[in-house]
Design an enzyme around this catalytic site. Structure first.
Site, PDB file in Angstrom:
ATOM      1  N   LYS A  14       0.713  -1.873   0.476  1.00  0.00           N
ATOM      2  CA  LYS A  14       0.230  -0.005  -0.189  1.00  0.00           C
ATOM      3  C   LYS A  14       0.414   1.244   0.089  1.00  0.00           C
ATOM      4  CE  LYS A  14      -2.382  -1.496   4.237  1.00  0.00           C
ATOM      5  NZ  LYS A  14      -1.629  -2.190   4.738  1.00  0.00           N
ATOM      6  N   ARG A  89      -9.998   0.519   8.486  1.00  0.00           N
ATOM      7  CA  ARG A  89      -9.793  -0.927   9.153  1.00  0.00           C
ATOM      8  C   ARG A  89     -10.838  -1.481   9.247  1.00  0.00           C
ATOM      9  NH1 ARG A  89      -3.353   0.314   8.928  1.00  0.00           N
ATOM     10  NH2 ARG A  89      -2.354  -1.502   8.945  1.00  0.00           N
ATOM     11  N   ARG A 128      11.537  -6.454   5.602  1.00  0.00           N
ATOM     12  CA  ARG A 128      10.879  -5.084   6.223  1.00  0.00           C
ATOM     13  C   ARG A 128      11.648  -4.457   7.147  1.00  0.00           C
ATOM     14  NH1 ARG A 128       5.104  -2.645   5.879  1.00  0.00           N
ATOM     15  NH2 ARG A 128       5.375  -3.125   7.530  1.00  0.00           N
ATOM     16  N   ARG A 134      11.586  -1.894  11.614  1.00  0.00           N
ATOM     17  CA  ARG A 134      10.213  -1.571  12.779  1.00  0.00           C
ATOM     18  C   ARG A 134       9.416  -2.196  13.513  1.00  0.00           C
ATOM     19  NH1 ARG A 134       4.528  -0.373   8.628  1.00  0.00           N
ATOM     20  NH2 ARG A 134       3.958  -1.147  10.049  1.00  0.00           N
ATOM     21  N   ARG A 145      -0.931  -9.437  13.456  1.00  0.00           N
ATOM     22  CA  ARG A 145      -1.528  -8.150  12.434  1.00  0.00           C
ATOM     23  C   ARG A 145      -2.891  -9.556  11.561  1.00  0.00           C
ATOM     24  NH1 ARG A 145       3.868  -5.695  11.287  1.00  0.00           N
ATOM     25  NH2 ARG A 145       2.501  -4.624   9.597  1.00  0.00           N
TER      26      ARG A 145
HETATM   27  P1  AMP Z   1       0.276   0.286   8.892  1.00  0.00           P
HETATM   28  O1  AMP Z   1       1.680   0.696   9.017  1.00  0.00           O
HETATM   29  O2  AMP Z   1      -0.882   0.534   8.401  1.00  0.00           O
HETATM   30  O3  AMP Z   1       1.049  -1.165   8.840  1.00  0.00           O
HETATM   31  O4  AMP Z   1      -0.525   0.433  10.338  1.00  0.00           O
HETATM   32  C1  AMP Z   1       0.798  -0.043  11.917  1.00  0.00           C
HETATM   33  C2  AMP Z   1      -0.232  -0.190  12.809  1.00  0.00           C
HETATM   34  O5  AMP Z   1      -0.775   0.865  13.456  1.00  0.00           O
HETATM   35  C3  AMP Z   1      -1.508  -0.573  12.731  1.00  0.00           C
HETATM   36  O6  AMP Z   1      -1.117  -2.470  13.061  1.00  0.00           O
HETATM   37  C4  AMP Z   1      -2.287  -0.360  13.902  1.00  0.00           C
HETATM   38  O7  AMP Z   1      -2.097  -1.543  15.301  1.00  0.00           O
HETATM   39  C5  AMP Z   1      -2.053   0.944  13.672  1.00  0.00           C
HETATM   40  N1  AMP Z   1      -3.050   1.632  12.599  1.00  0.00           N
HETATM   41  C6  AMP Z   1      -2.998   2.296  11.232  1.00  0.00           C
HETATM   42  N2  AMP Z   1      -3.914   2.809  10.736  1.00  0.00           N
HETATM   43  C7  AMP Z   1      -5.046   2.210  11.627  1.00  0.00           C
HETATM   44  C8  AMP Z   1      -6.346   2.216  11.679  1.00  0.00           C
HETATM   45  N3  AMP Z   1      -6.775   2.989  10.539  1.00  0.00           N
HETATM   46  N4  AMP Z   1      -6.993   1.282  12.751  1.00  0.00           N
HETATM   47  C9  AMP Z   1      -6.396   1.513  13.334  1.00  0.00           C
HETATM   48  N5  AMP Z   1      -5.428   1.156  14.446  1.00  0.00           N
HETATM   49  C10 AMP Z   1      -5.067   1.083  13.153  1.00  0.00           C
END
Ligand code: AMP
Length: 190
Positions: A14, A89, A128, A134, A145
């Protein structure tokens, strides 16, 4: 207004594809994961709360996430549109986004579902984690996740199909081919 949701499991590409879309269409980008990681880096109260969820591979509560999204959206002036990356999400977030946009006379034009097989997601995320450090890209948290993705996030596929804006994208293979498929779906929806 070209509002796009880029959707997919963790590791589906993404972020990478969002950069290409921003370059080509000149729209704004909201990555909720990046917003949260910036808060954590700056050691804010929000960052401390977010970290406790992220480290467990869990989602941040909807009400908090929706408030954050609204304030980022309000910060964009003279925007041509937005690509939403990592949001929504949950169904509650999708409904909140629909309401927020309709209050502004806007809508989501297309939802791009980047589909990548699970074993490839694992391989990409572990790689990654090693490269970027990260904290949530370790095998145990990745597995959590992916469970969260299937139970709370994947139902959005049907939700957006009902909205009539769903587009399936094969997220496996050559980066440029995937970008070209994405651009085709966007151009068809514009
Ligand atoms: P990402 O970088 O999009 O993979 O997000 C990393 C983490 O941030 C996720 O595993 C969630 O814990 C949190 N997170 C990001 N976006 C959201 C969202 N829209 N709703 C809830 N948690 C989020």
């Amino acid at each position: 207004m070209l509002n796009i949701v880029i959707f997919g499991a963790p590791g589906s590409g993404k972020g990478t594809q969002s950069e290409k879309i921003v370059e080509k269409y000149g729209i704004n980008h909201i990555s909720t994961g990046d917003v949260l990681r910036a808060e954590i880096k700056n050691n804010t109260e929000l960052g401390k709360t977010a970290k406790s969820y992220i480290d467990q591979g869990q989602l941040i509560p909807d009400s908090l996430m929706i408030d954050i999204l609204a304030s980022v959206l309000d910060s964009f002036k003279d925007s041509k549109g937005v690509i939403f990356d990592g949001f929504p999400r949950t169904i509650a977030q999708a409904e909140a986004l629909k309401k927020m946009l309709s209050e502004r006379g806007q809508e989501v034009k297309v939802m791009l579902d980047l589909e990548v097989p699970e074993d490839e997601l694992m391989t990409r995320l572990i790689k990654r984690g090693k490269e970027s450090g990260r904290a949530d890209d370790n095998e145990e948290t990745i597995k959590k996740r992916l469970v969260v993705y299937h139970s709370q996030t994947a139902p959005l596929i049907d939700w957006y199909k009902k909205e009539g804006v769903y587009a399936h994208i094969n997220g496996l293979g050559n980066l440029e081919t995937i970008t070209a498929d994405i651009c085709k779906a966007i151009d068809a929806a514009k």
